[in-house]
Scaffold this motif. Structure first.
Motif, short mmCIF file in Angstrom:
data_model
loop_
_atom_site.label_atom_id
_atom_site.label_comp_id
_atom_site.label_asym_id
_atom_site.label_seq_id
_atom_site.Cartn_x
_atom_site.Cartn_y
_atom_site.Cartn_z
N SER A 178 -8.58 103.86 25.90
CA SER A 178 -9.71 103.93 26.92
C SER A 178 -9.56 104.40 28.31
CB SER A 178 -10.66 102.65 26.76
OG SER A 178 -9.75 101.74 27.21
N GLY A 179 -8.39 104.97 28.49
CA GLY A 179 -8.11 105.70 29.83
C GLY A 179 -7.19 104.93 30.75
N ALA A 180 -6.41 103.90 30.10
CA ALA A 180 -5.41 103.16 30.97
C ALA A 180 -4.11 104.30 31.28
CB ALA A 180 -4.88 101.83 30.21
N GLU A 181 -3.22 104.14 32.39
CA GLU A 181 -2.33 104.85 32.70
C GLU A 181 -1.01 104.05 32.80
OE1 GLU A 181 -3.47 107.13 36.15
OE2 GLU A 181 -4.57 108.53 35.10
N LYS A 182 0.15 104.61 32.65
CA LYS A 182 1.28 103.92 32.61
C LYS A 182 2.09 104.11 33.89
CE LYS A 182 5.56 103.23 30.10
NZ LYS A 182 6.52 103.78 28.97
N GLY A 183 2.37 103.07 34.60
CA GLY A 183 3.13 103.35 35.85
C GLY A 183 2.69 103.71 37.01
N THR A 184 1.06 103.78 37.18
CA THR A 184 0.63 104.04 38.31
C THR A 184 0.12 103.18 39.20
OG1 THR A 184 -1.59 104.19 37.09
CG2 THR A 184 -0.14 106.32 36.97
N LEU A 185 -0.10 101.95 38.65
CA LEU A 185 -0.47 100.62 39.54
C LEU A 185 0.66 100.24 40.54
CD1 LEU A 185 -2.69 98.76 40.03
CD2 LEU A 185 -1.53 96.99 38.47
N GLU A 186 0.09 99.79 41.84
CA GLU A 186 1.05 99.47 42.59
C GLU A 186 0.44 97.81 42.97
OE1 GLU A 186 1.46 101.58 46.20
OE2 GLU A 186 2.46 103.44 45.04
N MET A 187 1.08 96.94 42.58
CA MET A 187 0.73 95.58 42.82
C MET A 187 1.72 94.99 43.95
SD MET A 187 0.20 93.33 39.17
CE MET A 187 1.94 93.32 38.86
N TYR A 188 0.65 94.33 44.75
CA TYR A 188 1.53 93.67 46.17
C TYR A 188 2.51 92.80 45.60
CZ TYR A 188 2.14 90.43 50.01
OH TYR A 188 2.59 89.62 50.97
N CYS A 189 3.41 92.69 46.14
CA CYS A 189 4.70 91.79 45.87
C CYS A 189 4.65 90.45 46.44
CB CYS A 189 6.04 92.20 45.69
SG CYS A 189 7.16 91.21 45.11
N PRO A 190 4.21 89.41 46.03
CA PRO A 190 3.91 88.28 47.04
C PRO A 190 5.21 87.53 47.16
CG PRO A 190 3.43 87.53 44.88
CD PRO A 190 3.70 88.95 44.74
N PRO A 191 5.23 86.75 48.33
CA PRO A 191 6.69 85.99 48.38
C PRO A 191 6.60 84.78 47.41
CG PRO A 191 4.82 85.51 50.05
CD PRO A 191 4.41 86.39 49.31
N ARG A 192 7.87 84.38 47.07
CA ARG A 192 8.08 83.24 45.99
C ARG A 192 7.29 82.02 46.20
NH1 ARG A 192 7.73 79.72 43.11
NH2 ARG A 192 9.17 78.63 41.93
N ASP A 193 6.74 81.64 47.45
CA ASP A 193 5.96 80.47 47.68
C ASP A 193 4.40 80.72 47.49
OD1 ASP A 193 5.77 81.97 50.08
OD2 ASP A 193 6.38 80.28 51.26
N ASN A 194 4.19 81.99 47.16
CA ASN A 194 2.69 82.26 46.89
C ASN A 194 2.47 82.25 45.51
OD1 ASN A 194 2.30 82.12 49.47
ND2 ASN A 194 1.59 84.32 49.56
N VAL A 195 3.38 82.02 44.44
CA VAL A 195 3.25 81.85 43.08
C VAL A 195 2.82 80.57 42.48
CG1 VAL A 195 4.29 82.53 40.89
CG2 VAL A 195 4.86 83.54 43.05
N TYR A 196 1.50 80.47 41.91
CA TYR A 196 1.01 79.18 41.60
C TYR A 196 0.36 78.83 40.27
CZ TYR A 196 0.48 79.06 46.98
OH TYR A 196 0.80 79.18 48.12
#
Length: 216
Positions: A178-196
């Motif tokens: 349905s149109g997804a692409e591989k390897g194109t997304l860039e996710m912001y990498c949060p600092p370790r203390d922002n994982v909840y």
């Protein structure tokens, strides 16, 4: 095992014939570059051991000039947040987590293996997603797994008809056709203390720092 693979392949072929129409039948058209965009919503999928070990989640990136609220998490300007549900791979309890995917996929250099598709959201659509997150049950189950969660969030904004199956390979294939692409997304990498980890339910729900094991 051979029978399982044969059945899986047959299901993939069947889905390839019907999913493109299903995914667009009730979709609300998205205007490219619309000037009221406040955030981008992405639905993401990664397979770690084909076809049974994988994960599906959502990612929201703040495109506005002020912080936005995504469920229980406040996203600063220019940053994003991933949200997904987990079970056996974490030790802080089964349920909703914020930023595990954004942290792990980046720090483990696996972003090139992530399949994704994205839509822009205006303020009203963001509010819809926000409320959906607040009302979603904080648990993981075979009838409410990571794909069930991610598709529920995606459908609430796009009005597409994705549905969840237990096999990660089928979930990913549904996105691919349905149109997804591989390897194109860039996710912001949060600092370790922002994982909840989301703890509690309803008005008592709150974020607590995820353990090192859960993000390892």
């Amino acid at each position: 095992m051979k029978k399982f693979v044969a059945v899986l392949l047959a299901l993939l072929v069947a889905f390839s014939a019907v999913l493109p129409a299903m995914a667009t039948e009730n979709e609300i058209p998205q205007e490219s570059g619309k000037n009221d965009t406040v955030a981008t919503l992405s639905i993401c999928s990664a397979i770690y051991v084909w076809p049974i070990s994988g994960h599906t989640w959502i990612y929201v990136h703040n495109e506005s000039d002020e912080p936005i609220q995504v469920g229980h998490y406040t996203v600063p300007v220019g940053q994003g947040v991933s949200v997904g549900v987990f079970s056996f791979s974490v030790n802080d309890g089964w349920g909703i987590y914020y930023n595990i995917e954004a942290y792990k996929e980046n720090t483990k250099n696996r972003m090139d293996k992530v399949w994704s598709k994205s839509v822009e959201m205006n303020a009203e659509e963001l509010e819809t997603l926000h409320n959906k997150l607040l009302s979603y049950p904080n648990y993981w189950g075979f009838g409410g797994n990571c794909a069930t969660f991610a598709f529920s969030m995606w459908n609430s904004v796009t009005h597409q008809g994705y549905f969840s199956l237990l096999i990660p390979a089928i979930t990913q294939f549904m996105l691919m056709v349905s149109g997804a692409e591989k390897g194109t997304l860039e996710m912001y990498c949060p600092p370790r203390d922002n994982v909840y980890r989301l703890k509690g339910f309803g008005e008592n729900a709150h974020l607590e720092l995820a353990s090192d094991y859960s993000v390892s």
